[in-house]
Design an enzyme around this catalytic site. Structure first.
Site, PDB file in Angstrom:
ATOM      1  N   VAL A 118      53.193 148.403  41.466  1.00  0.00           N
ATOM      2  CA  VAL A 118      52.344 147.358  40.873  1.00  0.00           C
ATOM      3  C   VAL A 118      52.457 147.407  39.353  1.00  0.00           C
ATOM      4  O   VAL A 118      52.178 148.435  38.743  1.00  0.00           O
ATOM      5  CB  VAL A 118      50.861 147.546  41.270  1.00  0.00           C
ATOM      6  CG1 VAL A 118      50.002 146.445  40.662  1.00  0.00           C
ATOM      7  CG2 VAL A 118      50.704 147.565  42.776  1.00  0.00           C
ATOM      8  N   GLY A 173      68.182 137.493  33.021  1.00  0.00           N
ATOM      9  CA  GLY A 173      67.957 138.634  33.915  1.00  0.00           C
ATOM     10  C   GLY A 173      66.495 138.858  34.257  1.00  0.00           C
ATOM     11  O   GLY A 173      66.129 139.883  34.831  1.00  0.00           O
ATOM     12  N   LYS A 191      51.180 142.777  45.447  1.00  0.00           N
ATOM     13  CA  LYS A 191      50.629 143.718  44.456  1.00  0.00           C
ATOM     14  C   LYS A 191      49.098 143.635  44.429  1.00  0.00           C
ATOM     15  O   LYS A 191      48.417 144.654  44.315  1.00  0.00           O
ATOM     16  CB  LYS A 191      51.201 143.403  43.080  1.00  0.00           C
ATOM     17  CG  LYS A 191      52.699 143.693  43.018  1.00  0.00           C
ATOM     18  CD  LYS A 191      53.309 143.069  41.779  1.00  0.00           C
ATOM     19  CE  LYS A 191      54.781 143.392  41.650  1.00  0.00           C
ATOM     20  NZ  LYS A 191      55.446 142.581  40.623  1.00  0.00           N
ATOM     21  N   GLY A 288      62.065 145.799  35.435  1.00  0.00           N
ATOM     22  CA  GLY A 288      63.247 146.272  34.720  1.00  0.00           C
ATOM     23  C   GLY A 288      63.585 147.666  35.210  1.00  0.00           C
ATOM     24  O   GLY A 288      62.672 148.456  35.521  1.00  0.00           O
TER      25      GLY A 288
HETATM   26  N1  NAP Z   1      64.021 145.827  39.891  1.00  0.00           N
HETATM   27  C1  NAP Z   1      62.815 145.942  39.346  1.00  0.00           C
HETATM   28  O1  NAP Z   1      62.619 145.626  38.165  1.00  0.00           O
HETATM   29  C2  NAP Z   1      61.672 146.491  40.156  1.00  0.00           C
HETATM   30  C3  NAP Z   1      60.394 146.612  39.557  1.00  0.00           C
HETATM   31  C4  NAP Z   1      59.333 147.151  40.278  1.00  0.00           C
HETATM   32  C5  NAP Z   1      59.531 147.533  41.592  1.00  0.00           C
HETATM   33  N2  NAP Z   1      60.765 147.380  42.161  1.00  0.00           N
HETATM   34  C6  NAP Z   1      60.930 147.806  43.557  1.00  0.00           C
HETATM   35  O2  NAP Z   1      61.887 148.849  43.612  1.00  0.00           O
HETATM   36  C7  NAP Z   1      62.597 148.778  44.837  1.00  0.00           C
HETATM   37  C8  NAP Z   1      64.091 148.727  44.544  1.00  0.00           C
HETATM   38  O3  NAP Z   1      64.390 147.583  43.768  1.00  0.00           O
HETATM   39  P1  NAP Z   1      65.824 147.377  43.079  1.00  0.00           P
HETATM   40  O4  NAP Z   1      65.669 146.212  42.177  1.00  0.00           O
HETATM   41  O5  NAP Z   1      66.323 148.672  42.519  1.00  0.00           O
HETATM   42  O6  NAP Z   1      66.712 146.965  44.361  1.00  0.00           O
HETATM   43  P2  NAP Z   1      68.297 146.808  44.450  1.00  0.00           P
HETATM   44  O7  NAP Z   1      68.911 146.749  43.097  1.00  0.00           O
HETATM   45  O8  NAP Z   1      68.554 145.747  45.441  1.00  0.00           O
HETATM   46  O9  NAP Z   1      68.764 148.218  45.101  1.00  0.00           O
HETATM   47  C9  NAP Z   1      68.490 148.570  46.431  1.00  0.00           C
HETATM   48  C10 NAP Z   1      69.222 149.856  46.779  1.00  0.00           C
HETATM   49  O10 NAP Z   1      68.831 150.238  48.101  1.00  0.00           O
HETATM   50  C11 NAP Z   1      69.978 150.405  48.903  1.00  0.00           C
HETATM   51  N3  NAP Z   1      69.741 149.982  50.281  1.00  0.00           N
HETATM   52  C12 NAP Z   1      69.407 148.732  50.724  1.00  0.00           C
HETATM   53  N4  NAP Z   1      69.281 148.749  52.071  1.00  0.00           N
HETATM   54  C13 NAP Z   1      69.551 150.016  52.465  1.00  0.00           C
HETATM   55  C14 NAP Z   1      69.602 150.661  53.714  1.00  0.00           C
HETATM   56  N5  NAP Z   1      69.360 149.992  54.852  1.00  0.00           N
HETATM   57  N6  NAP Z   1      69.898 151.988  53.759  1.00  0.00           N
HETATM   58  C15 NAP Z   1      70.167 152.669  52.632  1.00  0.00           C
HETATM   59  N7  NAP Z   1      70.139 152.112  51.393  1.00  0.00           N
HETATM   60  C16 NAP Z   1      69.838 150.800  51.314  1.00  0.00           C
HETATM   61  C17 NAP Z   1      71.053 149.540  48.289  1.00  0.00           C
HETATM   62  O11 NAP Z   1      72.259 150.092  48.711  1.00  0.00           O
HETATM   63  P3  NAP Z   1      73.696 149.448  48.388  1.00  0.00           P
HETATM   64  O12 NAP Z   1      73.972 149.938  46.995  1.00  0.00           O
HETATM   65  O13 NAP Z   1      74.586 150.053  49.406  1.00  0.00           O
HETATM   66  O14 NAP Z   1      73.531 147.970  48.505  1.00  0.00           O
HETATM   67  C18 NAP Z   1      70.754 149.702  46.794  1.00  0.00           C
HETATM   68  O15 NAP Z   1      71.355 150.889  46.305  1.00  0.00           O
HETATM   69  C19 NAP Z   1      62.035 147.554  45.586  1.00  0.00           C
HETATM   70  O16 NAP Z   1      61.007 147.979  46.456  1.00  0.00           O
HETATM   71  C20 NAP Z   1      61.455 146.716  44.469  1.00  0.00           C
HETATM   72  O17 NAP Z   1      60.398 145.879  44.901  1.00  0.00           O
HETATM   73  C21 NAP Z   1      61.831 146.877  41.475  1.00  0.00           C
END
Ligand code: NAP
Length: 408
Positions: A118, A173, A191, A288
């Protein structure tokens, strides 16, 4: 101080996971100095790399940054059943399966931490759990989605249409190529479900949260709002109402004095209101990779020190769906005598009174824009339904909630 190793298994190596690996490398000495334990990565799992069971076996704590519900839920549960602490950034998972996961953490006497789920790096979970753990929270207002806040800020700043501001956000982005969870309000709803659960100690599921997005907002709304002294934000609200709670997300106008009115761009902010403290506002970057990784590492450090858990719910408060709100109402009308009087009469029949009004244009292109004092939403929408049927009304009326409170 003698130093032992603390093994961290990482599930997911995307935006957040990769930033976490880098941050852990940079900050390991500092963490070791603070905790007496040296954090080390014991393994990384993605779709193409790593084995969950091996990583689990080798870890004291699991960081889950895969996202989505499955297999994240299964991995988090199995980690806790094996006696490992878990840190997650996964709001979708917690807003739908939080009670099951928090119960598992209590049962297995491990920590489940989720600050990054959150408002990114803004430490709102910690403040609700610890600093305000004994406060009676009446209401939380939050800007908890940076993508939509950026889009609305751009629309207000440049007069851009929604589609153009979204395209800018994608280019910079701040928005993903599929922005639907953000712009529909669903991400913010997840959230707010987590914040409401913590603040009110009652179960709150994502399905309990009514949400509305920003896709229908227009530059005209921004322009008129500006004339009425209002700014537009996507606001999450969680509040106590009539012995129950209401949790909702929708665009809302704020007067300039509200603490959230000046939160612009991709920033997030949360205002917590309680009689004993008046209000506390926390703000900062809401997303981010490096920012979110910083919140994740903060949770890892906390888990390395004292025990903490999310307690069971102590209330089972009803979810209230009809609440009072002030409204902004935008009408395209034919410019004839008596138009405002008829609109005012229909509003008056539902107990609504007009606070301020702006009238512009001539002939069939006239605009009538007003702010209506607070009333039950059901009564307001009943009046709007009737107003929409008046023969001089040229297009479907547009209504947006207004948050009236200002703090000084
Ligand atoms: N991005 C942000 O700014 C942000 C902010 C706050 C919270 N979050 C939260 O943080 C989490 C991750 O976000 P992100 O932006 O880092 O996501 P992302 O860039 O899509 O990365 C997801 C990762 O998880 C892996 N993955 C997906 N499915 C999988 C599976 N079945 N088994 C094993 N690994 C798997 C992917 O593997 P591959 O590399 O093989 O595809 C990738 O390495 C989410 O819950 C999101 O809501 C993100």
């Amino acid at each position: 101080m003698s130093e032992r190793t603390f093994n961290v298994g990482l599930l997911g190596h995307g935006t957040v996971g990769a930033a976490f690996v880098e941050l852990l490398r940079d900050r390991a000495d500092q963490v070791a100095a603070v905790t007496g334990l040296r954090p080390e990565l014991s393994g990384v799992l993605t779709r193409s790399r790593g084995d969950f069971d091996e990583i689990l076996e080798a870890s004291d704590l699991i960081v889950e940054v895969i996202g989505g519900v499955e297999p994240a839920r299964d991995y988090v549960l199995r980690a806790m059943q094996a006696g490992k602490h878990v840190v997650t950034a996964n709001k979708l998972l917690l807003s739908q399966h939080g009670e099951e996961l928090w119960a598992a953490a209590r049962e297995h006497d491990v920590q489940l931490r989720y600050e990054a789920a959150v408002a990114g790096v803004v430490p709102v979970i910690r403040v609700l759990n610890e600093s305000l753990g004994a406060a009676h929270v009446d209401r939380i207002h939050g800007i908890v989605n940076g993508t939509t806040n950026f889009i609305l800020s751009e629309m207000a700043r440049t007069g851009a249409a929604y589609e153009d501001a979204l395209a800018d956000a994608q280019q910079l982005g701040y928005a993903e190529s599929d922005p639907s969870d953000d712009v529909s309000g669903r991400d913010a709803a997840a959230k707010m479900a987590i914040l409401a659960r913590l603040a009110f100690n009652t179960p709150v599921h994502l399905d309990d949260v009514r949400y509305e997005g920003i896709e229908h907002l227009t530059p005209e709304d921004m322009e008129y709002a500006h004339e009425l002294g209002l700014g537009l934000k996507l606001i999450g609200t969680a509040e106590r109402v009539d012995g129950g709670i209401s949790v909702r997300v929708h665009p809302a106008f704020l007067y300039g004095g509200h603490p959230l009115a000046s939160v612009d761009g991709p920033f997030n902010a949360v205002t917590i209101e309680s009689p004993a403290i008046t209000e506390v506002t926390l703000s900062g970057p809401g997303a981010g990779g490096p920012q979110t990784a910083s919140a994740v590492l903060g949770d890892v450090v906390s888990a390395m020190i004292p025990p903490a858990s999310t307690p069971p719910t102590i209330d089972d408060l009803p979810i209230v769906t009809d609440v009072e709100s002030a409204f902004y109402l935008y009408l395209e009308v034919a410019d004839r005598p008596g138009v405002l009087a008829q609109v005012a009469e229909l509003l008056g029949m539902q107990g609504a009174s007009i606070k301020s009004v702006v009238q512009k244009g001539l002939g069939d292109n006239a605009r009538l824009v007003m702010v209506v004092h607070p009333l039950l939403e059901s009564r307001f929408f009943a009046a709007v339904e009737l107003i929409g049927r008046l023969d001089f009304v040229r297009a479907k009326p547009r209504a947006i909630r207004v948050i009236e409170e200002q703090f000084s």
